[in-house]
Motif scaffolding. Structure first.
Motif, PDB file in Angstrom:
ATOM      1  N   LEU A   1      44.522 -27.871   1.346  1.00 28.49           N
ATOM      2  CA  LEU A   1      44.303 -26.761   0.419  1.00 28.49           C
ATOM      3  C   LEU A   1      45.606 -26.202  -0.183  1.00 28.49           C
ATOM      4  O   LEU A   1      45.639 -25.901  -1.386  1.00 28.49           O
ATOM      5  CB  LEU A   1      43.469 -25.655   1.089  1.00 28.49           C
ATOM      6  CG  LEU A   1      42.639 -24.802   0.124  1.00 28.49           C
ATOM      7  CD1 LEU A   1      41.694 -25.643  -0.723  1.00 28.49           C
ATOM      8  CD2 LEU A   1      41.853 -23.731   0.868  1.00 28.49           C
TER       9      LEU A   1
ATOM     10  N   ARG B   1      38.122 -23.935  -5.005  1.00 26.12           N
ATOM     11  CA  ARG B   1      36.696 -23.844  -4.673  1.00 26.12           C
ATOM     12  C   ARG B   1      36.042 -25.226  -4.681  1.00 26.12           C
ATOM     13  O   ARG B   1      35.099 -25.481  -3.941  1.00 26.12           O
ATOM     14  CB  ARG B   1      35.967 -22.938  -5.671  1.00 26.12           C
ATOM     15  CG  ARG B   1      36.447 -21.503  -5.686  1.00 26.12           C
ATOM     16  CD  ARG B   1      36.027 -20.684  -4.450  1.00 26.12           C
ATOM     17  NE  ARG B   1      36.796 -19.449  -4.374  1.00 26.12           N
ATOM     18  CZ  ARG B   1      37.798 -19.227  -3.523  1.00 26.12           C
ATOM     19  NH1 ARG B   1      38.155 -20.156  -2.640  1.00 26.12           N
ATOM     20  NH2 ARG B   1      38.467 -18.086  -3.524  1.00 26.12           N
ATOM     21  N   ALA B   2      36.520 -26.100  -5.564  1.00 22.69           N
ATOM     22  CA  ALA B   2      35.895 -27.427  -5.700  1.00 22.69           C
ATOM     23  C   ALA B   2      36.367 -28.402  -4.616  1.00 22.69           C
ATOM     24  O   ALA B   2      35.782 -29.464  -4.448  1.00 22.69           O
ATOM     25  CB  ALA B   2      36.227 -27.994  -7.081  1.00 22.69           C
ATOM     26  N   HIS B   3      37.426 -28.040  -3.895  1.00 24.71           N
ATOM     27  CA  HIS B   3      38.050 -29.000  -2.985  1.00 24.71           C
ATOM     28  C   HIS B   3      37.432 -28.985  -1.588  1.00 24.71           C
ATOM     29  O   HIS B   3      37.125 -27.929  -1.047  1.00 24.71           O
ATOM     30  CB  HIS B   3      39.544 -28.688  -2.879  1.00 24.71           C
ATOM     31  CG  HIS B   3      40.288 -29.645  -2.017  1.00 24.71           C
ATOM     32  ND1 HIS B   3      40.506 -30.949  -2.377  1.00 24.71           N
ATOM     33  CD2 HIS B   3      40.855 -29.488  -0.784  1.00 24.71           C
ATOM     34  CE1 HIS B   3      41.183 -31.558  -1.410  1.00 24.71           C
ATOM     35  NE2 HIS B   3      41.403 -30.695  -0.440  1.00 24.71           N
ATOM     36  N   LYS B   4      37.286 -30.175  -1.026  1.00 22.95           N
ATOM     37  CA  LYS B   4      36.859 -30.258   0.370  1.00 22.95           C
ATOM     38  C   LYS B   4      38.120 -30.463   1.210  1.00 22.95           C
ATOM     39  O   LYS B   4      38.767 -31.504   1.117  1.00 22.95           O
ATOM     40  CB  LYS B   4      35.900 -31.448   0.532  1.00 22.95           C
ATOM     41  CG  LYS B   4      35.136 -31.376   1.829  1.00 22.95           C
ATOM     42  CD  LYS B   4      34.022 -32.422   1.876  1.00 22.95           C
ATOM     43  CE  LYS B   4      33.384 -32.477   3.256  1.00 22.95           C
ATOM     44  NZ  LYS B   4      34.341 -32.642   4.355  1.00 22.95           N
ATOM     45  N   ASN B   5      38.447 -29.454   1.988  1.00 27.38           N
ATOM     46  CA  ASN B   5      39.724 -29.473   2.700  1.00 27.38           C
ATOM     47  C   ASN B   5      39.789 -30.573   3.754  1.00 27.38           C
ATOM     48  O   ASN B   5      38.820 -30.844   4.434  1.00 27.38           O
ATOM     49  CB  ASN B   5      39.971 -28.105   3.357  1.00 27.38           C
ATOM     50  CG  ASN B   5      41.422 -27.898   3.735  1.00 27.38           C
ATOM     51  OD1 ASN B   5      42.307 -28.599   3.229  1.00 27.38           O
ATOM     52  ND2 ASN B   5      41.686 -26.951   4.612  1.00 27.38           N
ATOM     53  N   LYS B   6      40.967 -31.200   3.830  1.00 33.47           N
ATOM     54  CA  LYS B   6      41.180 -32.248   4.823  1.00 33.47           C
ATOM     55  C   LYS B   6      42.292 -31.792   5.757  1.00 33.47           C
ATOM     56  O   LYS B   6      43.390 -31.477   5.306  1.00 33.47           O
ATOM     57  CB  LYS B   6      41.597 -33.522   4.078  1.00 33.47           C
ATOM     58  CG  LYS B   6      41.586 -34.756   4.921  1.00 33.47           C
ATOM     59  CD  LYS B   6      41.699 -35.991   4.041  1.00 33.47           C
ATOM     60  CE  LYS B   6      40.555 -36.945   4.318  1.00 33.47           C
ATOM     61  NZ  LYS B   6      40.395 -37.943   3.295  1.00 33.47           N
ATOM     62  N   GLU B   7      42.006 -31.774   7.046  1.00 35.78           N
ATOM     63  CA  GLU B   7      42.993 -31.284   8.022  1.00 35.78           C
ATOM     64  C   GLU B   7      44.122 -32.273   8.241  1.00 35.78           C
ATOM     65  O   GLU B   7      43.910 -33.482   8.188  1.00 35.78           O
ATOM     66  CB  GLU B   7      42.295 -31.056   9.370  1.00 35.78           C
ATOM     67  CG  GLU B   7      41.762 -29.653   9.525  1.00 35.78           C
ATOM     68  CD  GLU B   7      41.009 -29.489  10.842  1.00 35.78           C
ATOM     69  OE1 GLU B   7      41.546 -29.894  11.896  1.00 35.78           O
ATOM     70  OE2 GLU B   7      39.881 -28.971  10.783  1.00 35.78           O
TER      71      GLU B   7
ATOM     72  N   GLU C   1      43.564 -35.684  -7.344  1.00 35.12           N
ATOM     73  CA  GLU C   1      42.203 -35.143  -7.546  1.00 35.12           C
ATOM     74  C   GLU C   1      42.255 -33.878  -8.414  1.00 35.12           C
ATOM     75  O   GLU C   1      41.460 -33.709  -9.347  1.00 35.12           O
ATOM     76  CB  GLU C   1      41.597 -34.831  -6.173  1.00 35.12           C
ATOM     77  CG  GLU C   1      40.240 -34.144  -6.227  1.00 35.12           C
ATOM     78  CD  GLU C   1      39.914 -33.405  -4.917  1.00 35.12           C
ATOM     79  OE1 GLU C   1      39.901 -34.049  -3.854  1.00 35.12           O
ATOM     80  OE2 GLU C   1      39.689 -32.174  -4.986  1.00 35.12           O
TER      81      GLU C   1
END
Ligand code: NAD
Ligand code: MG
Length: 380
Positions: A318, A352-358, A371
């Motif tokens: 993020l 808001r559109a992003h899928k967070n990656k740890e 992206e």
């Protein structure tokens, strides 16, 4: 004699670094680099005679080769060139004065090669702090802050027990639009946003200062540099830019570093740390100064700061999304493609559109950046 190389030597931090080198006369410059400004780069090469010069733009690199055919300096280009510059064998310190997350790869390579880093390029730490800081510890490399606030914190931590830190008080000038509300910002033009009250800096960071994105990036930068939680960092508006930041300890004591706004101080401090050297320039005169003011930041109007806290707390990809969206949005604003308030709207939309990656790898960070670019481009 110390040896340095500079990523981004033709910019605001880069040229001030070279002023510090010129004034001190005991640092050797082995590498200089620029995006495309080969005129200034050529002047710098003729004065400092580095072994290597890196130019991002291939055509400009070719042109520079012709222009300096009488010298021994080798000219390289692209990401390969920047990376080669970052790891020149005899370099002790790499100054990262490049703008944007393009600095990630060369910075990581320099740390792998055991170079200390004088870090101005905050975007790199914001997006890849979780990779850079452990790597630096593993390689026994020092990350020496050049950003004025972080240098102030670094200085305020000296001689104290890091475990006794309660919080970091990160100061901000508030930028040119301090005190304004959203309705006052509807028609802000590029020229208005480029007028910083206290500092003369590159265009991107000047826009970032006006939106408070810069302060948001700095909170994330501080989180990594000083190994604290996001919520241990409090932003305090200090409109005169005299207090460069502070540290509060568990017993309530607050340590601060003050001075006239001059980036050469943190630059020189990073280059010579732990030595403190004479630096020409104006001194603070407290009789004349009279007062210092403080305010709470307006995170409703300048909600990019709130978004930065959100991104920093979430970690993962993020912060990269926050940063990449801002980098492109600022470019679009400077090119007069979008309105001022859209900068922060674009950042929020991408977050808001992003899928967070740890715990992302470098590859995943660059994918998150791509992206964001795709999303913004597709809506043009
Ligand atoms: P600037 O725009 O003045 O200079 C940027 C430098 O990077 C230039 O030398 C440019 O040629 C180079 N560059 C840009 N793209 C490049 C590329 N693709 N390849 C190679 N070189 C490239 O920026 P600045 O204000 O000096 O800021 C540099 C960094 O320092 C930023 O991360 C900024 O946030 C940070 N910083 C700046 C200040 C300041 O006072 N200017 C203060 C604190 C932190
Ligand atoms: Mg700063």
């Amino acid at each position: 004699m110390k040896n340095i190389a500079i990523l981004g030597s033709t910019g605001s931090i880069g040229t001030q670094t070279l002023e510090v080198v010129r004034e001190n006369q005991d640092i050797r410059v082995l590498g200089l680099s620029a995006g495309s400004n080969i005129t200034r780069l050529e002047e710098q090469i003729r004065e400092f005679r580095p072994k290597l010069a890196a130019v991002w733009n291939e055509e400009k690199a070719k042109e520079l080769r012709l222009r300096i055919a009488d010298l021994d300096t080798r000219v390289v280009s692209g990401m390969e060139g920047l990376t080669e510059l970052a790891v020149i064998h005899e370099t002790d310190i790499l100054v990262t004065a490049i703008v944007g997350m393009i600095g990630i790869r060369p910075t990581i390579e320099a740390i792998r090669a055991g170079k200390d880093i004088a870090l101005a390029n905050k975007e790199t730490l914001v997006t890849a702090g979780h990779i850079i800081m452990p790597l630096a510890r593993e390689k026994n490399v020092s990350i020496l802050p050049v950003d004025s606030e972080h240098s102030a914190i670094f200085q305020s931590l000296r001689g104290n027990d890091g475990k006794a830190v309660k919080k970091i008080l990160l100061t901000a000038s508030g930028g040119p639009f301090r005190g304004k509300k959203e309705e006052d910002l509807l028609d802000i033009q590029v020229e208005d946003a480029l007028k910083h009250p206290n500092w003369s800096m590159g265009r991107k960071i000047t826009i970032d200062s006006s939106t408070m994105v810069n302060k948001g990036l700095e909170v994330m930068e501080a989180r990594w540099l000083f190994d604290v939680k996001m919520d241990q960092i409090q932003v305090v508006i200090q409109p005169q830019s005299i207090i460069h930041s502070m540290v509060e300890y568990v017993d309530g004591a607050v340590m601060a570093q003050l001075g006239t706004p001059d980036m050469k101080l943190p630059i020189q401090y990073a280059l010579y740390y732990p030595e403190r050297r004479y630096l020409p320039g104006e001194r603070l005169d407290f009789w004349k100064l009279g007062r210092l003011d403080f305010e709470e930041p307006d995170m409703d109007t300048f909600y990019a700061l709130a978004l930065a806290y959100e991104a920093g707390r979430a970690e993962g990809t993020l912060p990269t999304v926050f940063n990449a969206a801002n980098e492109l949005a600022v470019k679009m604003f400077l090119d007069r493609e979008i309105k001022y308030l859209e900068i922060t709207q674009i950042i929020e939309d991408c977050m808001r559109a992003h899928k967070n990656k740890e715990n992302p790898t470098l590859q995943e960070i660059l994918e998150a950046e791509a992206e964001v670019y795709e999303r913004i481009e597709s809506r043009r």
